[in-house]
Enzyme design. Structure first.
Site, short mmCIF file in Angstrom:
data_model
loop_
_atom_site.label_atom_id
_atom_site.label_comp_id
_atom_site.label_asym_id
_atom_site.label_seq_id
_atom_site.Cartn_x
_atom_site.Cartn_y
_atom_site.Cartn_z
N PRO A 226 -22.90 -26.88 5.48
CG PRO A 226 -21.80 -27.07 3.44
CD PRO A 226 -23.17 -26.94 4.04
CE LYS A 230 -21.60 -30.81 9.33
NZ LYS A 230 -21.89 -29.47 8.80
CD GLU A 447 -29.27 -2.40 -8.55
OE1 GLU A 447 -29.98 -2.80 -7.60
OE2 GLU A 447 -28.68 -3.17 -9.32
#
Length: 640
Positions: A226, A230, A447
């Protein structure tokens, strides 16, 4: 040319309404009014009261009766205002009996009487109410029904259709002047454009192909994830060829009523033949092109009839007239084989996710429409958006422009585009979210654990940014890594390094705080998915070797895998996945032990700054030292 003179009276011309329901409502109102008028006597109190014949004779003898009407089946009479003044003028009736003396008695009492036949009592009003108006009403309804059905067939229903246009295709037609897209508006899909250029050339110069006897493919199927463009490619083909463009969705053909979809397919090809040469684009064609497998309650359902009609129409039309059918889908694996055979959709054009060069070209196309600063580096944005589609990149450019407006700038800067990338990937910042100092410290260690382990591995991407600012997607922080060059293949060492990096957040928590939190949920999910793919799809497990144990059910929509092994083998696969993740976790823990001092130093710096860049991180980290220390105690500020 002489201009028409204006109306000196300046009056508005009266136009009759064109909606037939207006006239139907007027007719219904007239019927109601006539019925109310016919009931006027009853509503006003002048109703007929039936009495016994004996009472009628006594009322005649007493002089109460004024006038009498005698029919074959009924005797009607009115009374005077003698004994019952409130009933004066009311009509009474009784049923006649064989009484030969009735006429003499009425004559003797001085009553006005006469005979009335049954036919003479049928009034004009009753004829209008009971016969003329119903016939007129039903005749008008039949007239409008026939007119609306004819209008639905020839497309001239004037905007009012009894069947709601069920037989119409519903395709939106764009004329040559309305199709403004060109191949220059499509970037990052050079291979797809090359395959479509031939179709454009055929529409522009068909005689060149007819001279040699070549035939243009009847249809081309655009497949891909998607957002890759197109629909944009189909519009660009029509724009380059300068022909009309029909756009319709596959789901628009299927309705509740059987036969509606087939009728719409016929109407679509009929319209296309009238406008040839033209482009017909069917988006999400898998809605009607799904495989006919005979399962379900009824194998010959509406969808299959629609598909059969589409197959028949594609066989029947002549491609030399210049009609090109383009279809688009994200799920080519479920399409019927008859739809994909030569002679129908002859070509399959892949519109895949763009590479780094394509992403940069797409960014440049969309950046033309906004004001950008001279030092904007779109190549850096392209490197940071691996896996992004054309729609994602257009959204990033637009979000960058919005960030510049919020900051009060007149042009979009590099920092605005980088903020837009983070916004699309991780969501917007939640600076108002309250996190306790202890939890914030755990997030910082988590992190930094990811970043430190990634930096100490040979096959990991460089660290680009570290932050502990919460995001709207639920993340309390994240570490961004950006590849320096485009990667097409991933080696076994690359995937193993990625799994080690994913497990490093949980390893840092347990190493520094002797506990674990829910913050590693997404890391665990990604690590498990990578390990499963290594074992079941990539053949990177020594235990199973080059054996496919899973199959991908959806090529372009992702996350579609189905096991194709026995339950016993599946159990062994789970154990192998556990082994890979456990080894990766041990490796991450070992790297953190070797760099315990840097882990504490970098975590303290991140707590202070909340966001640091990859350059700042590498400057503090420095070269590898290989010094092992004991785990850091919880809350030991001196260890920071």
């Amino acid at each position: 040319m002489k201009k028409p003179e204006k109306d000196p009276t300046n009056r508005k011309k009266f136009h009759l309404p064109t909606n037939p329901w207006v006239y139907i409502l007027i007719l219904l109102g007239a019927v109601m009014i006539v019925n109310m008028l016919s009931m006027g006597n009853m509503l006003s109190g002048n109703r007929t009261e039936y009495v016994e014949y004996s009472k009628f004779l006594s009322m005649v003898d007493s002089g109460q009766v004024q006038a009498v009407e005698i029919t074959d089946t009924l005797i009607r009479f009115t009374v005077s205002s003698g004994m019952f003044p409130w009933r004066s003028g009311n009509t009474y009736a009784t049923y006649p009996v064989d009484d030969p003396n009735l006429v003499q008695r009425l004559y003797k009492a001085g009553v006005e009487f006469g005979g009335v036949s049954q036919e003479s009592r049928v009034s004009i009003l009753s004829v209008i109410v009971n016969l003329v108006l119903p016939l007129a009403f039903y005749g008008l309804m039949i007239f409008w029904i026939v007119k609306m059905i004819r209008g639905s067939k020839d497309g001239k229903g004037g905007g009012f259709n009894l069947l709601g246009g069920f037989g119409k295709s519903g395709a939106k037609m764009y004329n040559v002047s309305e199709v403004t897209k060109r191949f220059a508006d499509v970037a990052g899909q050079d291979e797809a454009k090359d395959q479509l250029i031939e179709m454009v050339d055929f529409l522009n110069r068909p005689e060149k192909y007819k001279a040699i006897g070549a035939k243009l493919p009847k249809g081309a199927l655009l497949v891909g994830p998607p957002g890759t463009g197109k629909t944009l490619l189909a519009q660009a083909v029509a724009g380059e060829a300068k022909v009309p463009f029909f756009f319709v969705s596959g789901s628009a053909f299927v309705e509740m009523f059987v036969g509606t979809g087939a009728a719409r397919v016929r109407d679509l090809f009929k319209e296309a033949a009238e406008k040839a040469p033209c482009i017909v684009f069917i988006d999400e064609i898998d809605a009607i092109g799904k495989k006919r497998d005979g399962t379900g309650l009824n194998a010959n359902d509406e969808r299959e009839q629609t598909l059969n009609q589409l197959l028949a129409e594609m066989d029947g039309f002549d491609p030399s007239k210049g009609i090109i059918i383009l279809g688009a889908t994200n799920r080519p694996e479920i399409l019927d084989k008859a739809l994909l055979r030569p002679g129908r959709f002859d070509r399959r054009i892949t519109v895949d996710l763009p590479d780094m060069k394509g992403r940069e070209a797409i960014l440049r196309v969309h950046a033309k429409n906004i004001a950008t600063a001279p030092d904007v580096d779109l190549a850096a944005i392209a490197r940071a958006t691996v896996g992004a589609s054309g729609a994602d990149l257009a959204n990033i450019i637009n979000e960058g422009a919005l960030c510049a407006v919020r900051a009060g700038r007149t042009a979009t800067a590099q920092c605005d585009l980088e903020a837009a990338v983070e916004l699309v990937i991780a969501g917007s910042e939640r600076k108002s979210m309250v996190i306790s100092p202890e939890e914030k410290r755990i997030v910082a260690y988590h992190e930094i654990g990811h970043a430190l382990v990634a930096a100490r591995q040979k096959h990991s991407a460089p660290v680009h940014k570290i932050t502990i600012i919460p995001r709207t997607n639920g993340a309390l922080g994240y570490t961004m890594q950006v590849e320096e060059t485009e990667r097409v293949l991933m080696s076994r060492e690359d995937l193993e390094s990625k799994i080690v990096t994913l497990t490093a957040g949980r390893a840092a928590e347990e190493f520094a705080f002797k506990t674990c939190t829910t913050g590693a949920a997404n890391d665990i999910e990604q690590a498990t998915k990578l390990a499963r793919n290594m074992v079941t799809r990539f053949g990177m497990s020594d235990k199973f070797g080059m054996v496919a144990l899973d199959t991908q059910t959806s090529l372009y929509l992702g996350d579609g895998a189905q096991a194709i092994c026995s339950p016993e083998t599946s159990t062994l696969v789970d154990k192998e996945i556990q082994r890979l993740i456990a080894e990766s976790y041990d490796k991450a823990l070992s790297i953190l032990r070797d760099n315990a001092q840097k882990l504490s130093e970098l975590s303290s710096y991140l707590l202070e700054k909340e966001t640091i860049t990859g350059e700042e991180f590498m400057e503090i980290l420095g070269p590898e030292q290989n010094e092992k220390v004991t785990p850091l105690p919880v809350g030991n500020e001196s260890a920071e």
